[in-house]
Motif scaffolding. Structure first.
Motif, short mmCIF file in Angstrom:
data_model
loop_
_atom_site.label_atom_id
_atom_site.label_comp_id
_atom_site.label_asym_id
_atom_site.label_seq_id
_atom_site.Cartn_x
_atom_site.Cartn_y
_atom_site.Cartn_z
N CYS A 113 32.21 10.03 -49.39
CA CYS A 113 33.29 10.11 -50.38
C CYS A 113 32.90 9.35 -51.63
N HIS A 114 32.96 10.03 -52.78
CA HIS A 114 32.63 9.41 -54.06
C HIS A 114 33.92 9.09 -54.80
N PRO A 115 34.23 7.81 -55.03
CA PRO A 115 35.51 7.44 -55.66
C PRO A 115 35.73 8.14 -56.99
N GLY A 116 36.90 8.76 -57.11
CA GLY A 116 37.25 9.46 -58.33
C GLY A 116 36.57 10.79 -58.51
N LYS A 117 35.74 11.19 -57.54
CA LYS A 117 35.00 12.44 -57.68
C LYS A 117 35.31 13.37 -56.51
N SER A 118 34.31 13.66 -55.70
CA SER A 118 34.51 14.61 -54.61
C SER A 118 33.70 14.17 -53.40
N CYS A 119 33.53 15.07 -52.46
CA CYS A 119 32.80 14.78 -51.22
C CYS A 119 31.42 15.41 -51.25
N SER A 120 30.52 14.78 -50.53
CA SER A 120 29.20 15.36 -50.25
C SER A 120 28.85 14.99 -48.82
N ARG A 179 20.10 6.46 -45.49
CA ARG A 179 20.70 6.74 -46.80
C ARG A 179 21.03 5.43 -47.51
N ASN A 180 20.66 5.31 -48.77
CA ASN A 180 21.00 4.15 -49.58
C ASN A 180 22.28 4.44 -50.37
N GLY A 181 22.91 3.37 -50.83
CA GLY A 181 24.11 3.53 -51.65
C GLY A 181 25.33 3.94 -50.86
N VAL A 182 25.49 3.38 -49.64
CA VAL A 182 26.64 3.72 -48.80
C VAL A 182 27.28 2.44 -48.28
N GLU A 183 28.58 2.48 -48.04
CA GLU A 183 29.28 1.37 -47.42
C GLU A 183 30.47 1.88 -46.64
N LEU A 184 31.00 1.02 -45.77
CA LEU A 184 32.18 1.36 -44.97
C LEU A 184 33.44 1.07 -45.77
N PRO A 185 34.50 1.86 -45.54
CA PRO A 185 35.74 1.65 -46.31
C PRO A 185 36.57 0.47 -45.83
N ASN A 186 36.28 -0.10 -44.67
CA ASN A 186 37.16 -1.13 -44.09
C ASN A 186 36.35 -2.25 -43.46
N THR A 187 35.36 -2.79 -44.19
CA THR A 187 34.48 -3.81 -43.64
C THR A 187 35.22 -5.09 -43.27
N VAL A 190 31.63 5.63 -47.88
CA VAL A 190 31.91 5.59 -49.32
C VAL A 190 30.58 5.49 -50.07
N GLY A 191 30.41 6.35 -51.07
CA GLY A 191 29.22 6.30 -51.90
C GLY A 191 29.36 5.25 -52.99
N VAL A 192 28.35 4.38 -53.13
CA VAL A 192 28.37 3.33 -54.15
C VAL A 192 27.06 3.35 -54.92
N ARG A 193 27.05 2.67 -56.06
CA ARG A 193 25.84 2.64 -56.89
C ARG A 193 24.85 1.57 -56.42
N ASP A 194 25.32 0.64 -55.62
CA ASP A 194 24.48 -0.46 -55.15
C ASP A 194 23.50 0.06 -54.09
N GLU A 195 22.25 0.20 -54.44
CA GLU A 195 21.23 0.74 -53.54
C GLU A 195 20.85 -0.25 -52.44
N SER A 196 21.30 -1.52 -52.56
CA SER A 196 20.98 -2.49 -51.51
C SER A 196 21.89 -2.33 -50.30
N LYS A 197 22.89 -1.48 -50.40
CA LYS A 197 23.75 -1.17 -49.26
C LYS A 197 23.22 0.09 -48.61
N MET A 198 22.72 -0.05 -47.39
CA MET A 198 21.97 1.03 -46.75
C MET A 198 22.56 1.37 -45.39
N GLY A 199 22.29 2.57 -44.95
CA GLY A 199 22.79 3.01 -43.66
C GLY A 199 21.77 3.81 -42.89
N PHE A 200 21.87 3.73 -41.57
CA PHE A 200 21.06 4.55 -40.66
C PHE A 200 22.02 5.20 -39.68
#
Length: 501
Positions: free
Chosen positions: A308-315, A356-364, A411-421
């Protein structure tokens, strides 16, 4: 022509007025035929001519109705309807949906029972009451009426068994749960909070919490020895959290807080997992409160493996997959089994790893984490864990969030240091491929058989026609074909010559 043109609008106006008159008359007739209470011996069957809901019992104001509610064309549920908006305020928790047909029946014999003679009981109050009554606050009650007692005792009431909605001045206690209409999300109370939960993968327990409102305790404290807290939707436009009836331990205010509104209020757990509050303005329900303000903070706005990209759409988390209304992965990839269970074959034990880089959880803030020095260490902790579906790692803090449940939206974010596997099952795709190949081979074999049959039939007809056009006859003692005299003229000269030899 002028006479016709002048008369037609008049006739149309008269027809319109007559139609309105009959519509009003029919509505009054229906309301007058619907009782305000019923006693032992009451019975009702679904009317096949009704397309939406069939009123059975109304309150004194006519705002609410206990009704048969048509579901998916030929099934029904038992519900309390807000008549002017057709919205369900309460739905009975049936063991399974009943059929909108005979012999489905609602009857009252001291218990209010929905059943049919073939399938048995779908729902019952399990009481020994004297009457059923619907209050003007939408509370359905089974009451015991005793001689000489002005106020009947309440044996059962729908306010104690809410479905997805809480109405004005209805207590919501720790023994209750609001469940969304799709069964995925719920609202429950904790020691000093109320929260929203995603359905557990095992189907038991409260599930995973994704939103929480904790009591601020500004005017009163929550005391351990003073009993459980409860929540009430107040007419002043707030959800009050109480431990006793005097002072609230918290107030969750609506947009219309301390403002008078013309109609009733309600809150509902929505199918997307949000908790929303409304008030009735006389013609529609006005949105007055949202627990979750941003779409990307909802539990799964883009579906499984969605981004989910805030203010935009889904991918999709997988860049090689295009997002669609059907989601990013097949539904059966979300089966809550582990990735290396002994009861599954090799195909089902395999998975595809996706980073994937640039991802985070919505309820950390509501999730547990482990501190690790690198993303590789965080990923390795998941790869060797049979119940792990993925991890999300923040490089700046070293927090590693391990996801022991099927992957939902991130959630998609611009911070590339937030990564997911993330793990994605390969077995499902292979099963589908194998099934597709099997179907293809089956269709090919069928086509070959059909083609062979057509060719065989064509050859048979060809031989038959050739014999009919040729010389019919018999074989003599010397093996020579001899035909009747009338067919000799139709035979070719070459054929005759061969016969003569």
């Amino acid at each position: 022509m002028d006479l016709v043109n002048s008369i037609t609008p008049l006739k149309l106006t008269q027809f319109f007025i007559i139609s309105i008159f009959f519509s009003i008359f029919f509505q009054i007739k229906v309301e007058s035929e619907t009782p305000n209470q019923f006693f032992k011996g009451f019975k009702a069957n679904p009317d096949p001519q009704i397309s939406n809901f069939q009123p059975l019992l109304t309150d004194s104001t006519g705002n609410y109705s206990l009704s048969f509610l048509r579901v998916e064309e030929n099934q029904l549920s038992l519900a309390i309807i807000h008549v002017k908006s057709f919205e369900s305020i309460w739905v009975a928790n049936l063991t399974r949906l009943a059929k909108w047909a005979y012999p489905t029946e609602l009857y009252f014999n001291g218990s209010l029972v929905l059943s049919d003679s073939r399938s048995g009981v779908f729902w019952s109050t399990h009481t020994d009451g004297d009457r059923v009554w619907l209050s003007n606050t939408s509370n359905l009650q089974v009451q015991k009426v005793e001689n000489g007692v002005t106020s009947p005792s309440v044996l059962w009431q729908s306010f104690d068994f809410p479905s997805n909605t809480l109405v004005e001045n209805q207590n919501f206690t720790s023994a209750m749960t609001l469940v969304s209409s799709n069964g995925l999300y719920s609202m429950r109370l904790g020691f000093d909070f109320f929260g929203l939960y995603f359905k557990g993968e095992s189907g038991s327990g409260p599930g995973r919490i994704y939103w929480r409102h904790k009591a601020l305790e500004a005017k009163a404290d929550v005391m351990e020895d003073q009993g459980h807290i409860y929540v009430v939707l107040k007419s002043n436009g707030f959800l009050g959290m109480y431990q006793n009836e005097s002072v609230p331990v918290d107030i969750e205010s609506f947009n219309s807080f301390q403002q008078p509104v013309s109609g009733v209020r309600r809150v509902r757990v929505e199918p997307d997992g949000n908790l929303k509050g409304y008030f009735w303005d006389g013609s529609s329900w006005v949105l007055d409160y949202q627990a979750i303000k941003e779409t990307c903070e909802l539990p799964s706005p883009c579906g499984a493996y969605g981004l989910c990209h805030p203010g935009k759409s889904c991918s999709c988390l997988d860049n090689s997959t295009d997002y669609s209304i059907n989601g990013c992965v097949p539904p059966n990839t979300q089966e809550p089994r582990d990735f290396c269970g002994a009861s599954y074959d090799l195909d089902h034990k395999k998975y595809k790893g996706l980073s994937r880089n640039g991802v985070e959880l919505p309820n950390t803030e509501l999730m547990d984490y482990q501190h690790m020095v690198s993303f590789q260490e965080c990923q390795s902790a998941c790869e060797g864990n049979c119940t792990c579906w993925g991890v999300v790692y923040t490089n700046t803090s070293g927090f590693c969030y391990i996801l022991n449940y099927p992957i939902q939206s991130l959630v998609g974010v611009r911070d590339e240091s937030k990564m997911g596997f993330f793990k994605m099952r390969e077995g499902v795709g292979k099963d589908k491929m194998g099934m597709g190949i099997g179907v293809g081979v089956g269709l090919l074999c069928g086509a070959i058989l059909v083609l062979g049959g057509v060719i065989g039939l064509g050859y048979y007809r060809y031989i038959k026609r050739k014999r009919e056009r040729g010389v019919s006859g018999y074989v003599d003692d010397d093996g020579v074909v001899v035909g009747p005299y009338k067919d000799l003229g139709n035979a070719s000269f070459r054929s005759i010559e061969l016969i003569e030899r």
